[in-house]
Design an enzyme around this catalytic site. Structure first.
Site: not given
Ligand SMILES: Cc1ncc(COP(=O)(O)O)c(C=O)c1O
Length: 417
Positions: A63, A65, A209, A238, A244
């Site tokens: 743990y 935090e 993003d 990815k 993950r």
């Molecule tokens: C552009 C984009 N943002 C956010 C995410 C979210 O990722 P997660 O599935 O790990 O929550 C994805 C996932 O494919 C994505 O393609």
């Protein structure tokens, strides 16, 4: 501290097979599925055995935090080293002032970016979901659509390219507090400088993003959002090929806001095994081998796009700059959903996706996983032919399945040591 324990013996994975053969069989069944079919889902990859080892390590027990040096729990002195390592490696890899590596997923990273910069009810300009925006970019089914006022921009229906004039005009009309650039299915490089210019004009934050392209950025095969965006959020699983999870990058001035937005605002204890695995992946991504990998991913995606176009499929934007592409299989007489089923029967696993044309479901494909397996342009060109063969004629699926089995047998994701 002298290390007297080993990961052999009681901690080896064999213990699962002895203790819980039923569950072990499921793990092996999934390994078999991944190893004998083609993983064309653009968001997937094969992590290295070293990443998997970190994920399955005793760090999962801890743990933690808070942040290194300022934890709410005792006994964090060793995991602190792992988190500092992950942060330093991420900063160096992406040339960022600050990195937060605690986000449990890409969605949690986006949530934290919003929490750092916005208040509920603020207006946000992001790619509309039918054009390739993610759920966190304003879906009514997601926190984003409920807590913020999203306005969606799109792509030009003819070219499939982001309509920057529309972005500018919507920004001038709606005066958003933040603009989000990033997509689940856009196959071209994002013009971060163009988004920055609009954000500056209307006084908005720019959130990139970069969940999809971040691995290509690490390998020098795509432009970096870091110099342009106030906050970059990303996934680590990815093309980047880590565990993950999510992460955030920003300049020093926003570091504290971003950190507090992750913990304690949106998350509890950090997952130290995942953070250690992120550190491993960042280390791998800093190598020349990963740079070569990232460029090969793009070369393979280009060959796939050319091959599918030559077979008669409609490739959005006419090709790709990245690891992913989207296609409309309609010219071959099948819709997206039927196509996904036929391809699955032939051993090719992929997603359907929205296309720029309203109400048309296409297919999204990516080359990150097959490139990790060592496949190159020759194999990818053959995959395009197999793909179209399986789509055109359902009865050809069995023959294609055999060829896929042969191909994956020659390029196993986890070769026996
Ligand atoms: C552009 C984009 N943002 C956010 C995410 C979210 O990722 P997660 O599935 O790990 O929550 C994805 C996932 O494919 C994505 O393609």
């Amino acid at each position: 501290m002298p290390v007297t324990h080993t990961l052999e013996g009681p901690l080896s994975v064999d213990v699962l097979g002895r203790q819980d053969p039923e569950l072990a069989e499921i793990l092996l069944g999934e390994l078999e599925r991944q190893s004998t079919t083609l993983q064309l889902i653009a968001a997937e990859n094969f992590t290295s055995p070293a990443v998997l080892a970190a994920l399955g390590s005793p760090l999962a027990n801890k743990y933690a935090e808070g942040y290194p040096g300022a934890r709410h729990h005792g006994g964090c002195e060793i995991v602190d080293v792992a988190e500092r390592m992950a942060v330093e490696r991420a900063k160096a890899l992406f040339g960022a002032d600050h990195a937060n590596v605690q986000s449990h997923s890409g969605s949690s990273a986006v949530l934290a970016a919003y929490a750092a910069l916005l208040r509920p009810g603020d207006t946000v300009l992001a790619m509309g979901l039918p054009h390739g925006g993610h759920l966190t970019h304003g879906s009514p089914a997601n926190f984003s659509g409920r807590w913020f006022d999203f306005v969606g921009y799109g792509v030009d229906p003819e070219s499939g390219l982001i309509d920057h004039e529309q972005v500018r005009s919507l920004a001038r009309t709606h005066r958003p507090k933040a603009i989000v650039c990033g997509s689940i299915s856009y196959p071209r490089h994002i013009d971060y400088a163009a988004f920055r210019e609009v954000a500056d004009e209307v006084g908005a934050y720019l959130i990139a993003d970069a969940a999809h392209p971040i691995g290509l950025v690490a390998g020098g095969a795509a432009p970096s959002p870091v110099p342009y965006a106030d906050v970059v959020c990303a996934t680590t699983h990815k093309v980047l090929r880590g565990p993950r999870g999510g992460m955030l990058l920003c300049a020093s001035e926003l570091a504290e806001r971003v950190d507090r937005a992750v913990f304690p605002f949106t998350q509890g204890g950090a997952q130290m095994h995942t953070i250690a695995a992120k550190a491993v992946a960042f280390g791998e991504a800093a190598t020349p081998a990963f740079t070569a990998y990232a460029h090969q991913v793009v070369a393979n995606a280009r060959v796939l796009a050319q091959g599918l176009a030559a077979e008669g499929l409609a490739v959005t934007t006419g090709g790709t700059d990245t690891h992913l592409l989207t296609v409309d299989p309609a010219p071959l007489g099948v819709d997206g959903r039927t196509a996904r089923g036929r391809l699955a029967a032939a051993g090719m696993v992929l997603d359907t996706c929205a296309l720029p044309h309203p109400d048309v479901r296409g297919l999204r494909l990516g080359t990150a996983a097959l490139t990790t397996q060592g496949m190159g342009e020759a194999e990818t060109a053959r995959i395009a032919v197999l793909f179209a063969t399986a789509l055109r004629d359902e009865s050809a699926g069995r023959g294609v399945r055999e060829e896929v089995r042969d191909l994956t047998g020659r390029f196993p994701p986890y070769p026996a040591q």
